[in-house]
Scaffold this active site. Structure first.
Site, PDB file in Angstrom:
ATOM      1  N   ALA A  63       0.826  -1.205   0.000  1.00  0.00           N
ATOM      2  CA  ALA A  63       0.000   0.000   0.000  1.00  0.00           C
ATOM      3  C   ALA A  63       0.859   1.253   0.000  1.00  0.00           C
ATOM      4  O   ALA A  63       2.032   1.218   0.347  1.00  0.00           O
ATOM      5  CB  ALA A  63      -0.885  -0.006   1.239  1.00  0.00           C
ATOM      6  N   GLU A 125       3.391  -5.799   7.974  1.00  0.00           N
ATOM      7  CA  GLU A 125       2.531  -4.790   8.607  1.00  0.00           C
ATOM      8  C   GLU A 125       2.813  -4.611  10.093  1.00  0.00           C
ATOM      9  O   GLU A 125       2.723  -3.511  10.632  1.00  0.00           O
ATOM     10  CB  GLU A 125       1.047  -5.166   8.424  1.00  0.00           C
ATOM     11  CG  GLU A 125       0.491  -4.916   7.039  1.00  0.00           C
ATOM     12  CD  GLU A 125       0.778  -6.045   6.062  1.00  0.00           C
ATOM     13  OE1 GLU A 125       1.579  -6.952   6.383  1.00  0.00           O
ATOM     14  OE2 GLU A 125       0.206  -6.010   4.955  1.00  0.00           O
TER      15      GLU A 125
END
Ligand SMILES: NC(=O)c1ccc[n+]([C@@H]2O[C@H](COP(=O)([O-])OP(=O)(O)OC[C@H]3O[C@@H](n4cnc5c(N)ncnc54)[C@H](O)[C@@H]3O)[C@@H](O)[C@H]2O)c1
Length: 707
Positions: A63, A125
């Protein structure tokens, strides 16, 4: 946007290529491009299969992190994935380089996956305090099993293509050209009549009972000490045994929760701060005269002691040729032995192969002839901490090397300005302050004087990048950023607490429970109490400090209680053990020193220990900012989290101050000022920020104009 995602028809295969340099982040325009390309493929009658690849060095780093703080814009990654999964033709992802986070989530939503043999796949993450939020916690368990998925998500570290094939994350590993292999794979699918295979329809693989969860959490306990994100990851993975739509809804809620957590705000703050450390308006390429910055291939190091040896390995690890010079042949022999045993230990721990170790050892050559360093692109001086000796060496280096080459000193306590002033070219002299162990520590303070040229600074920052270290710019002042704050804030207060009644073990444990990797007294014993004492001798030559100032540590040095290396320091150590054992002799000594100073000893609560140590660290940091030693509060956070063991999940001392609220910080400092006297004077910057209802983060936004 044009060209960010391209579509080509290669016979029956539609080839979609993501081309969004530098890391193929899945930005809004990439997502739009992907949906467009898939729609085109589906409406082209000749296209029977779709292949998704990327150009550049990696498949996708995931992302666009800058989008995290804004509401999602359609098409979201989840919508792109739904489009892929419901596609009537098979969709294949071909991964090269890296597939990280959202990049891997995109690949997992494809019906089939291939990876080049050198590719690495990961869900990092957790390092940003978040959980995968685009189906990662639901699709990964369906592909590799719940326990393996939890392990991969908690570790945040990459798996190789071969391991990914072994655990079912990819279907095939390409040995040769990825595109050719992927196209043949697609043709085989079509030939065998194999159609779409949506991961969301895969059956849940393997259960995940409480004992397995506990065992997996335990195996990551050290890395995740003090953290909470892992609990959200566990919840999300548990939900993967539910029907996909339900699981994905639970993941979305948990991912939102992780995104809003303090931990995530702190870790994302560090992500950007580390990226921006060393970037300053005053250093923009427009302001430097360099058109083509000189390449750095050969490095020379003067002094083959603890630091010189560590620095030589740091450069050898980065692939540079190193020449290490000492005037004592025995020091060179010792240095070589340390290099060999360090690399041998890395081989034993499977960190590197024997051939990599051999290559690195080969890169480090040694000499006793100073003139031999003349053709180095960069020289770093790391001899004894002696002003006259260092001046003599720098002067000699200055005459040996062409004036555009950088010369750095690794001094930790001497004035870089004075050292630079001893040469004819002070503009090419700066401090490169490495930390122990120099080959492993992530931090590098780059110390500028008023004469250091922008070209020298940008070269130094390039050097830090080569070494994969976080470079933080510091002005020349005693202790630079980190040691100054340690001496005047954190460690000083820890000593004061000992005099007032705490024990070394109490202080250390309180701060370790706060989140520091190691408490201050244990750190002193590890590094050697004499190191601090010698530093303070230099400090007092340059500046004064209110009394008492490290009276305990200095007395321990006098007594030969230097720490682990002598088996005694703030603690005692059994032969060959690093376990810090309390020592009544030290408590007696502290009581005596307190009595001499009329300090009444009392019981001190752990909360007071933590509050005083952290507030004094913050106050010292604010002074470092107002004196212009550090340019940004965020730089201080990088220094303390990458070099001094401050817990990353709290974002660093200045970020933590903002979390507490600057007004609250001021109120508490004023309270201690009243109780404990002058040395608790609040920094003017804290008063100024509190009066304006501002924060260190807001103050940082004006940093560019200050430099
Ligand atoms: N040790 C630390 O914790 C630390 C951390 C950061 C910076 N530093 C700084 O790094 C520098 C080196 O520290 P160290 O701990 O490696 O010291 P050290 O005593 O381990 O090594 C110094 C080396 O310099 C060599 N040397 C002395 N004179 C020389 C000369 N004229 N030519 C070539 N070599 C010469 C010595 O033989 C010795 O091998 C110092 O300036 C120190 O302040 C040390």
């Amino acid at each position: 946007m044009a060209g960010i995602v391209t579509f080509d028809e290669l016979g029956p295969v539609g080839l979609v290529c993501i081309d969004n340099p530098p890391v193929n982040a899945l930005s809004h325009s990439v997502r739009l491009g992907l949906v467009d390309a898939i729609t085109r493929a589906e409406t082209s009658p000749g296209i029977k299969a779709l292949l998704i690849m990327s150009s550049g060095e990696l498949f996708s780093a995931g992302a666009e992190i800058t989008e995290f703080d804004h509401p999602p814009v359609d098409p979201t990654l989840q919508q792109v994935q739904a489009t892929i999964e419901s596609s009537p033709i098979p969709v294949v992802a071909a991964i090269h380089g890296l597939a990280l986070g959202g990049g891997l989530e995109l690949a997992m939503a494809c019906h089939y996956r291939l990876a080049h043999k050198n590719a690495k796949l990961s869900m990092p993450e957790i390092t940003l305090g978040i959980i995968p939020g685009a189906g990662g916690t639901q699709r990964l368990p369906r592909l590799i099993g719940a326990r393996a998925a939890l392990d991969m998500i908690l570790s945040g570290t990459p798996v190789s293509a071969l391991d990914a094939k072994a655990n079912g994350l990819v279907d095939e590993v390409a040995e040769g050209d990825l595109r050719d292999t992927a196209l043949s794979f697609c043709e085989r699918l079509l030939h065998d009549g194999l159609g779409p295979r949506p991961t969301c329809n895969h059956a849940f693989v393997g259960g995940l009972d409480d004992a397995e969860i506990a065992a997996t959490l335990l195996s990551h306990a050290r890395a995740l000490k003090g953290r909470t994100t892992q609990n959200l990851a566990v919840e999300a993975i548990k939900a993967s045994k539910l029907p996909f739509a339900q699981g994905i809804a639970i993941e979305a809620a948990l991912a939102q929760k992780s995104l809003a957590s303090r931990e995530s705000l702190a870790l994302r703050h560090l992500f950007f701060s580390e990226r921006d450390a060393g970037k300053l308006a005053g250093l923009s390429s427009a302001k430097t005269k360099q058109t083509q910055p000189p390449a750095i291939r050969r490095v020379a190091i003067i002094g083959a002691g603890t630091m010189g040896t560590g620095i030589s390995m740091a450069f050898a690890d980065a692939g540079l040729e190193v020449l290490i010079k000492d005037n004592d042949p025995a020091a060179l022999t010792r240095s070589r032995e340390i290099v060999q045993s360090t690399y041998a230990s890395s081989v034993r721990r499977d960190r590197i192969t024997q051939s990599v170790a051999d290559e690195r050892i080969r890169r480090i050559r040694s000499t006793i002839d100073l003139a031999a360093v003349a053709d180095a692109d960069l020289v770093i001086e790391a001899v004894f901490e002696d002003m006259e000796l260092k001046k003599k060496i720098l002067l000699k280096l200055d005459s040996l090397l062409p004036p555009e080459r950088l010369i750095a000193t690794n001094t930790s306590t001497l004035s870089v300005t004075e050292l630079a002033g001893a040469t004819a070219h002070p503009e090419r002299i700066l401090g490169l302050h490495f930390f122990v162990p120099a080959h492993a520590s992530k931090l590098l303070e780059v110390v500028r004087t008023d004469h250091t040229s922008p070209e020298s600074l940008s070269t130094a920052i390039r050097v830090a990048k080569l070494l994969k270290k976080n470079a933080v710019l510091s002005r020349d002042a005693f202790g630079f950023i980190g040691n100054r704050m340690m001496l005047d804030g954190y460690f000083r207060e820890a000593e004061q607490l000992l005099l007032e009644g705490a024990t070394p073990a109490q202080v250390d444990t309180a701060l370790e429970n706060f989140g520091f990797a190691m408490g201050p007294q244990r750190v002193s014993d590890l590094g050697g109490n004499d190191v601090g004492t010698k530093a303070r001798i230099q400090l007092f030559k340059r500046e004064s400090r209110p009394n008492p100032y490290f009276v305990i540590a200095d007395r321990l040095t006098e007594m030969g209680r230097l720490g682990q290396k002598t088996g005694r320091g703030f603690y005692r150590y059994e032969h060959g053990s690093q376990e810090a054992l309390p020592d009544a002799e030290v408590i007696d000594l502290i009581e005596e020193l307190a009595l001499d100073r009329d300090i009444r000893r009392r019981e001190i609560k752990n909360e007071e220990i933590v509050e005083r140590c952290i507030l004094s660290l913050i106050n010292a940091g604010a002074m470092v900012l107002e004196e212009g030693i550090a340019a940004r509060a965020a730089d201080i956070d990088v220094v303390w989290t990458s070099g001094y063991g401050f817990p990353r999940y709290l974002g660093g001392p200045m970020f933590y101050a903002d979390t507490l609220g600057v007004s609250h910080v001021l109120e508490r400092i004023r309270d201690y000022h009243e109780k404990l006297g002058h040395y608790w004077r609040p920094a003017g910057l804290i008063e100024q920020l509190a009066a304006a209802g501002s924060s260190f983060e807001q103050w940082d936004r004006t940093a560019a104009s200050r430099y």
